[in-house]
Motif scaffolding. Structure first.
Motif, PDB file in Angstrom:
ATOM      1  N   GLU A  98       0.714   4.066  -3.008  1.00 37.27           N
ATOM      2  CA  GLU A  98       0.531   5.490  -2.733  1.00 37.27           C
ATOM      3  C   GLU A  98       1.693   6.306  -3.285  1.00 37.27           C
ATOM      4  O   GLU A  98       1.494   7.381  -3.873  1.00 37.27           O
ATOM      5  CB  GLU A  98       0.400   5.713  -1.227  1.00 37.27           C
ATOM      6  CG  GLU A  98       0.162   7.166  -0.841  1.00 37.27           C
ATOM      7  CD  GLU A  98      -0.048   7.347   0.642  1.00 37.27           C
ATOM      8  OE1 GLU A  98      -0.077   8.505   1.092  1.00 37.27           O
ATOM      9  OE2 GLU A  98      -0.189   6.330   1.362  1.00 37.27           O
ATOM     10  N   GLU A 140      -3.592   4.746  -6.299  1.00 32.51           N
ATOM     11  CA  GLU A 140      -4.508   4.195  -5.298  1.00 32.51           C
ATOM     12  C   GLU A 140      -5.916   3.972  -5.861  1.00 32.51           C
ATOM     13  O   GLU A 140      -6.606   3.027  -5.460  1.00 32.51           O
ATOM     14  CB  GLU A 140      -4.619   5.117  -4.080  1.00 32.51           C
ATOM     15  CG  GLU A 140      -3.293   5.511  -3.445  1.00 32.51           C
ATOM     16  CD  GLU A 140      -2.796   6.859  -3.936  1.00 32.51           C
ATOM     17  OE1 GLU A 140      -2.456   7.691  -3.085  1.00 32.51           O
ATOM     18  OE2 GLU A 140      -2.775   7.070  -5.176  1.00 32.51           O
ATOM     19  N   ARG A 141      -6.346   4.839  -6.767  1.00 35.15           N
ATOM     20  CA  ARG A 141      -7.728   4.751  -7.260  1.00 35.15           C
ATOM     21  C   ARG A 141      -7.964   3.522  -8.129  1.00 35.15           C
ATOM     22  O   ARG A 141      -9.118   3.220  -8.486  1.00 35.15           O
ATOM     23  CB  ARG A 141      -8.086   6.013  -8.042  1.00 35.15           C
ATOM     24  CG  ARG A 141      -7.298   6.235  -9.318  1.00 35.15           C
ATOM     25  CD  ARG A 141      -7.657   7.597  -9.923  1.00 35.15           C
ATOM     26  NE  ARG A 141      -6.968   7.891 -11.173  1.00 35.15           N
ATOM     27  CZ  ARG A 141      -5.751   8.393 -11.256  1.00 35.15           C
ATOM     28  NH1 ARG A 141      -5.066   8.648 -10.140  1.00 35.15           N
ATOM     29  NH2 ARG A 141      -5.209   8.652 -12.429  1.00 35.15           N
ATOM     30  N   GLY A 163       1.310   6.630  -6.875  1.00 37.49           N
ATOM     31  CA  GLY A 163       0.144   7.416  -7.226  1.00 37.49           C
ATOM     32  C   GLY A 163      -0.936   6.719  -8.025  1.00 37.49           C
ATOM     33  O   GLY A 163      -1.503   7.307  -8.948  1.00 37.49           O
ATOM     34  N   THR A 199       5.646  -2.476  -8.245  1.00 45.50           N
ATOM     35  CA  THR A 199       5.202  -2.692  -6.866  1.00 45.50           C
ATOM     36  C   THR A 199       5.378  -4.145  -6.454  1.00 45.50           C
ATOM     37  O   THR A 199       5.867  -4.439  -5.354  1.00 45.50           O
ATOM     38  CB  THR A 199       3.729  -2.286  -6.717  1.00 45.50           C
ATOM     39  OG1 THR A 199       3.584  -0.890  -7.005  1.00 45.50           O
ATOM     40  CG2 THR A 199       3.222  -2.552  -5.306  1.00 45.50           C
ATOM     41  N   ARG A 203       0.834  -1.204   0.000  1.00 43.66           N
ATOM     42  CA  ARG A 203       0.000   0.000   0.000  1.00 43.66           C
ATOM     43  C   ARG A 203       0.871   1.258   0.000  1.00 43.66           C
ATOM     44  O   ARG A 203       0.511   2.270  -0.616  1.00 43.66           O
ATOM     45  CB  ARG A 203      -0.936  -0.012   1.205  1.00 43.66           C
ATOM     46  CG  ARG A 203      -1.962  -1.132   1.152  1.00 43.66           C
ATOM     47  CD  ARG A 203      -3.016  -0.983   2.228  1.00 43.66           C
ATOM     48  NE  ARG A 203      -3.947  -2.096   2.190  1.00 43.66           N
ATOM     49  CZ  ARG A 203      -4.947  -2.223   1.346  1.00 43.66           C
ATOM     50  NH1 ARG A 203      -5.147  -1.306   0.411  1.00 43.66           N
ATOM     51  NH2 ARG A 203      -5.763  -3.263   1.404  1.00 43.66           N
ATOM     52  N   GLU A 204       1.998   1.191   0.677  1.00 46.97           N
ATOM     53  CA  GLU A 204       2.933   2.318   0.678  1.00 46.97           C
ATOM     54  C   GLU A 204       3.455   2.592  -0.731  1.00 46.97           C
ATOM     55  O   GLU A 204       3.534   3.752  -1.158  1.00 46.97           O
ATOM     56  CB  GLU A 204       4.093   2.001   1.621  1.00 46.97           C
ATOM     57  CG  GLU A 204       5.184   3.039   1.672  1.00 46.97           C
ATOM     58  CD  GLU A 204       6.356   2.601   2.540  1.00 46.97           C
ATOM     59  OE1 GLU A 204       7.485   3.066   2.277  1.00 46.97           O
ATOM     60  OE2 GLU A 204       6.151   1.782   3.453  1.00 46.97           O
TER      61      GLU A 204
END
Length: 219
Positions: free
Chosen positions: A114, A119-120, A117, A140, A110-111
């Motif tokens: 984020e 997240e959505r 950029g 990721t 999750r870090e």
């Protein structure tokens, strides 16, 4: 050790006299590469120079004909073409890869989401993502277990300018924490970011003058 001298760091990744051929076509002809912790290295070569072959060998997915590759610590590998399941969401990819790595939670994932950029898109399936967002997810997943060595094949293809800058913020953080990053690419735009640039030509690696601290690369 003399007072004030810098201790020599043991390499976290090393390739010595690596040879690889496909039939009569000799791709690598004695490639050498030594990477210390906290260093950022670029391997630069034209299409067909053997970059992908070298990356697969460094990642341990392709055997050498002769020579040796040693790795100290954990490895993260981000190939140029994302290996994703088109029917799974971003969130599901994070959960499955975390389970495969036996990670206690999704905190690091999750870090990274984020930081990069996107997240959505957590609930979006991979097959509906743009090429740039798929590459973010690919990166990721390679970093989910916080590896000691990260191998990247043309990592910023499809990134917009903001993501490109976020990528370098991430790389700077990795280096500051002693992680080694090796980027395989056909073109380097900002040479001053790297500790070492090495040209892959005629199956061998030849170092260029580096603006940061130099490392050893044989030929």
């Amino acid at each position: 050790m003399a007072r004030g001298s810098t201790p020599v760091q043991e390499p976290v990744l090393q390739a010595l006299d690596v040879h690889k051929s496909y039939g009569r076509h000799r791709v690598l002809r004695g490639a050498d590469l030594t990477v210390a912790p906290g260093r950022l290295v670029a391997v630069v070569g034209e299409n067909g120079a053997g970059k992908s072959t070298l990356l697969k060998i460094l990642a341990g997915t392709l055997p050498v004909d002769s020579g040796e590759v040693t790795l100290s610590g954990t490895l993260g590998h981000c190939p140029q073409d994302p290996v994703l399941n088109a029917s799974l969401t971003v969130e599901q990819h994070l959960r499955y890869f975390a389970a495969a790595r036996r990670l206690p939670d999704l905190g690091r994932g999750r870090e990274l989401v984020e930081l990069l950029g996107y997240e959505r898109y957590l609930a979006s399936v991979a097959g509906e993502l743009s090429g740039g967002t798929r590459q973010k997810l690919n990166l990721t997943l390679a970093l989910l277990h916080d590896p000691d060595v990260l191998l990247l094949d043309e990592p910023y293809q499809g990134f917009d300018w903001e993501t490109y800058l976020r990528f370098w913020d991430l790389v700077d953080d990795l280096r500051a924490r002693g992680k080694a990053v090796v980027i395989i690419t056909h073109l380097v735009f900002e040479q001053n970011r790297f500790d070492l640039l090495a040209d892959l030509t005629d199956g061998r690696l030849t170092p260029r003058a580096a603006s940061r601290e130099e490392q050893h690369v044989g030929n």
